[in-house]
Enzyme design. Structure first.
Site, PDB file in Angstrom:
ATOM      1  CB  CYS A  98      -0.667  -0.225   1.833  1.00  0.00           C
ATOM      2  SG  CYS A  98      -1.755   1.893   1.542  1.00  0.00           S
ATOM      3  CB  CYS A 102      -5.208   6.136  -2.806  1.00  0.00           C
ATOM      4  SG  CYS A 102      -4.059   5.001  -3.498  1.00  0.00           S
ATOM      5  CB  THR A 189      -3.873   3.865   5.135  1.00  0.00           C
ATOM      6  OG1 THR A 189      -4.285   2.371   5.652  1.00  0.00           O
ATOM      7  CG2 THR A 189      -2.937   3.390   3.869  1.00  0.00           C
ATOM      8  CD  GLU A 255      -2.687  -0.292   7.259  1.00  0.00           C
ATOM      9  OE1 GLU A 255      -1.557  -1.023   7.869  1.00  0.00           O
ATOM     10  OE2 GLU A 255      -2.844   0.336   5.836  1.00  0.00           O
ATOM     11  CG  HIS A 290      -9.979   4.664  -0.150  1.00  0.00           C
ATOM     12  ND1 HIS A 290      -9.767   5.198  -0.738  1.00  0.00           N
ATOM     13  CD2 HIS A 290      -9.756   3.932   0.592  1.00  0.00           C
ATOM     14  CE1 HIS A 290      -8.539   4.463  -0.286  1.00  0.00           C
ATOM     15  NE2 HIS A 290      -8.112   3.562  -0.060  1.00  0.00           N
ATOM     16  CE1 TYR A 294      -8.725   0.438  -1.356  1.00  0.00           C
ATOM     17  CE2 TYR A 294      -9.254  -1.914  -0.298  1.00  0.00           C
ATOM     18  CZ  TYR A 294      -9.199  -0.554   0.038  1.00  0.00           C
ATOM     19  OH  TYR A 294      -8.358  -0.366   1.601  1.00  0.00           O
ATOM     20  CB  CYS A 297      -3.924   0.024  -4.670  1.00  0.00           C
ATOM     21  SG  CYS A 297      -5.200  -0.667  -3.887  1.00  0.00           S
ATOM     22  CD  GLU A 445      -5.490  -1.225   2.781  1.00  0.00           C
ATOM     23  OE1 GLU A 445      -4.759  -1.638   1.414  1.00  0.00           O
ATOM     24  OE2 GLU A 445      -5.685   0.037   3.703  1.00  0.00           O
TER      25      GLU A 445
HETATM   26 FE1  SF4 Z   1      -3.776   2.035   0.031  1.00  0.00          FE
HETATM   27 FE2  SF4 Z   1      -4.356   0.930  -2.194  1.00  0.00          FE
HETATM   28 FE3  SF4 Z   1      -6.144   2.403   0.146  1.00  0.00          FE
HETATM   29 FE4  SF4 Z   1      -4.399   3.663  -1.706  1.00  0.00          FE
HETATM   30  S1  SF4 Z   1      -6.148   3.029  -2.321  1.00  0.00           S
HETATM   31  S2  SF4 Z   1      -4.041   4.327  -0.082  1.00  0.00           S
HETATM   32  S3  SF4 Z   1      -3.218   1.757  -2.552  1.00  0.00           S
HETATM   33  S4  SF4 Z   1      -5.212   0.410   0.117  1.00  0.00           S
HETATM   34 FE    FE Z   2      -6.935   1.611   2.398  1.00  0.00          FE
END
Ligand code: SF4
Ligand code: FE
Length: 480
Positions: A98, A102, A189, A255, A290, A294, A297, A445
């Site tokens: 991660c 983001c 995070t 985290e 968000h 995902y 990422c 996550e």
């Molecule tokens: Fe982390 Fe993915 Fe959230 Fe970005 S979108 S902060 S990489 S979990």
């Molecule tokens: Fe996240």
């Protein structure tokens, strides 16, 4: 834009109150357990400096016309939404963890449109304030932590009904120059790698929850703000001074439970205060962005895991077995399905009244719902291909031992042309992604980040339009 090194220096200069293993620690940059997480965020700066990634990693600010890091951008088109997902896949591929930046980007875009609509209805002045804040974010190339999840206490009770009123962050004092807030945000995070934190409410609120409908931003060295680092499986391996056993020695995530112990927020940093009817919109939009994220990422990290599984098969000579080939196909199919959802909700995005672009919320929620499932299956297949060695291999110290090393070299050999060391490195990478420190980001996550599965099902129910589907069926069946 800052270079990666300038970013690291800028974080070192912030005097944060961070605790880990019962001790206060100075900065993530100087701590072997946290440094890999800082490196992941640093990658978002380093990649933006590379000409081959310029198109994905940077954007043109609609506020200043200047080139900025895309993580600081307010999306101006569906093309921007698509590039966001592609950028996240790239960062996942390069860090296998991660990269934390983001949440801030998703908060910027949710607050941008929500403050605009709130001002239109209530005559408030939040949007102009937020625009000033975004100018600072873009000019300074900041990392901003997006803080939404309150501890929530008794899930059956609303914020104002909790036995302890602090279980949801709330305003405890009002002053002419600002407000004082108290509470905490869980699972934050990247918080120790951020310059600022943006706090948002965590659920839709009722009129009696007015003091809980608060959104604001403060710097990380604000008095009363402190972080307690969450530990990760196998985290202390990073203290052993070896690299092989860590699996991914350069990158990681982090985290923390973030506490706001009577923190003062000046008026110019307040972006919602008491407008309970806009709390739900802010939550829904942030969560939607968000959930889209995902689809980028996790796919990038999935690419690394699929590659590692394929290498494990190459290294023990199983790569030609039809079931191994089929498992790699299945992993690819699942991973690309996730990517398709991330791209689809971006293509189907639309302009908000404030001018920025919002993803298609139904498809973003479908995206994240799949992510609560598919990475688990991809992980299962990776463990299947890797074999038991990924959890029984001796340590690097044994491997370097004069008597034991040659024995390990001899007996844990796969195909003759591959060194045992390389084979063990791949085993450790798979272990890291499925069970170790990176499993926080790739597995749990995937389940709970950006909202637990039921949160998406509620949104799917709301957006799915069953009545329109019933009308279609009636029409075909000739029912009046
Ligand atoms: Fe982390 Fe993915 Fe959230 Fe970005 S979108 S902060 S990489 S979990
Ligand atoms: Fe996240």
């Amino acid at each position: 834009m800052m270079t990666g090194e300038q970013y690291v220096d800028s974080i070192k200069k912030i005097n944060m109150e961070i605790y880990m293993f019962g001790e206060k620690i100075p900065s993530s940059a100087d701590n072997p357990i946290l440094r890999p997480s800082l490196n992941s965020v640093k990658a978002t700066y380093d990649l933006a400096q590379q000409p081959e990634y310029e198109d994905l990693m940077t954007a043109t600010s609609h506020l200043t016309g200047k080139k900025i890091n895309r993580f600081c951008h307010i999306h101006q088109s569906t093309d921007d939404l698509i590039k966001k997902v592609k950028m996240q896949r790239l960062c996942g591929q390069k860090t296998a963890s991660c990269f934390q930046r983001c949440v801030g980007m998703d908060a910027f875009n949710a607050i941008w449109s929500t403050t605009f609509e709130c001002d239109q209805k209530h005559g408030t002045k939040y949007h102009e304030r937020f625009k000033d804040f975004m100018l600072k974010v873009q000019e300074n190339d900041w990392v901003v932590d997006g803080a939404m999840t309150d501890p929530k206490g008794d899930r059956g009770l609303s914020p104002s009904q909790q036995a302890d009123p602090d279980l949801y962050l709330h305003v405890v004092e009002r002053r002419p120059d600002g407000v004082v807030v108290r509470g905490a945000k869980a699972h934050q995070t990247g918080i120790v790698n951020s310059h600022e934190v943006i706090v948002m409410p965590t659920i839709a609120m009722k009129p009696e929850d007015k003091d809980y409908a608060i959104a604001f931003s403060v710097p990380l060295d604000t008095p009363g703000l402190f972080m307690i680092i969450g530990r990760q499986s196998c985290d202390t391996r990073k203290l052993e001074g070896t690299t092989m056993d860590v699996g991914n020695c350069e990158f990681g995530g982090m985290e923390a439970l973030t506490v706001f112990d009577n923190v003062f927020v000046p008026n110019d940093r307040i972006f919602l205060d008491g407008e309970t009817d806009y709390s739900g919109m802010m939550v829904e939009r942030f969560a939607g962005y968000h959930r889209q994220s995902y689809g980028g990422c996790k796919v990038g990290v999935g690419d690394v895991l699929i590659g590692a599984a394929a290498l494990a098969a190459d290294m023990n000579g199983a790569q030609k077995a039809s079931h191994v080939k089929d498992k790699l196909i299945e992993m690819t199919h699942l991973n690309e399905t996730l990517y398709s959802c991330g791209i689809a909700c971006s293509c189907e995005g639309a302009k908000t009244t404030s001018g920025n672009y919002l993803i298609n919320l139904l498809l973003a929620n479908v995206c994240k719902q799949n992510i609560t499932r598919f990475p688990y299956e991809i992980t299962r297949l990776a463990e299947d291909i890797a074999g038991g060695l990924m959890v029984t291999a001796p340590s690097e110290k044994d491997f370097r031992h004069p008597k034991l090393g040659p024995v390990i070299e001899k007996y844990l050999k796969g195909v003759a042309s591959v060194s045992t060391e390389d084979r063990l490195k791949i085993m450790r990478l798979i272990e890291n992604l499925t069970l170790g420190t990176a499993a926080v980001g790739y597995r749990t996550e995937s389940m709970h980040g950006a909202g637990s599965p039921q949160a998406q099902r509620i949104m799917i129910a709301r957006q799915g339009n069953i009545e329109a589907k019933k009308a279609l069926a009636k029409n075909i069946a000739k029912i009046k």
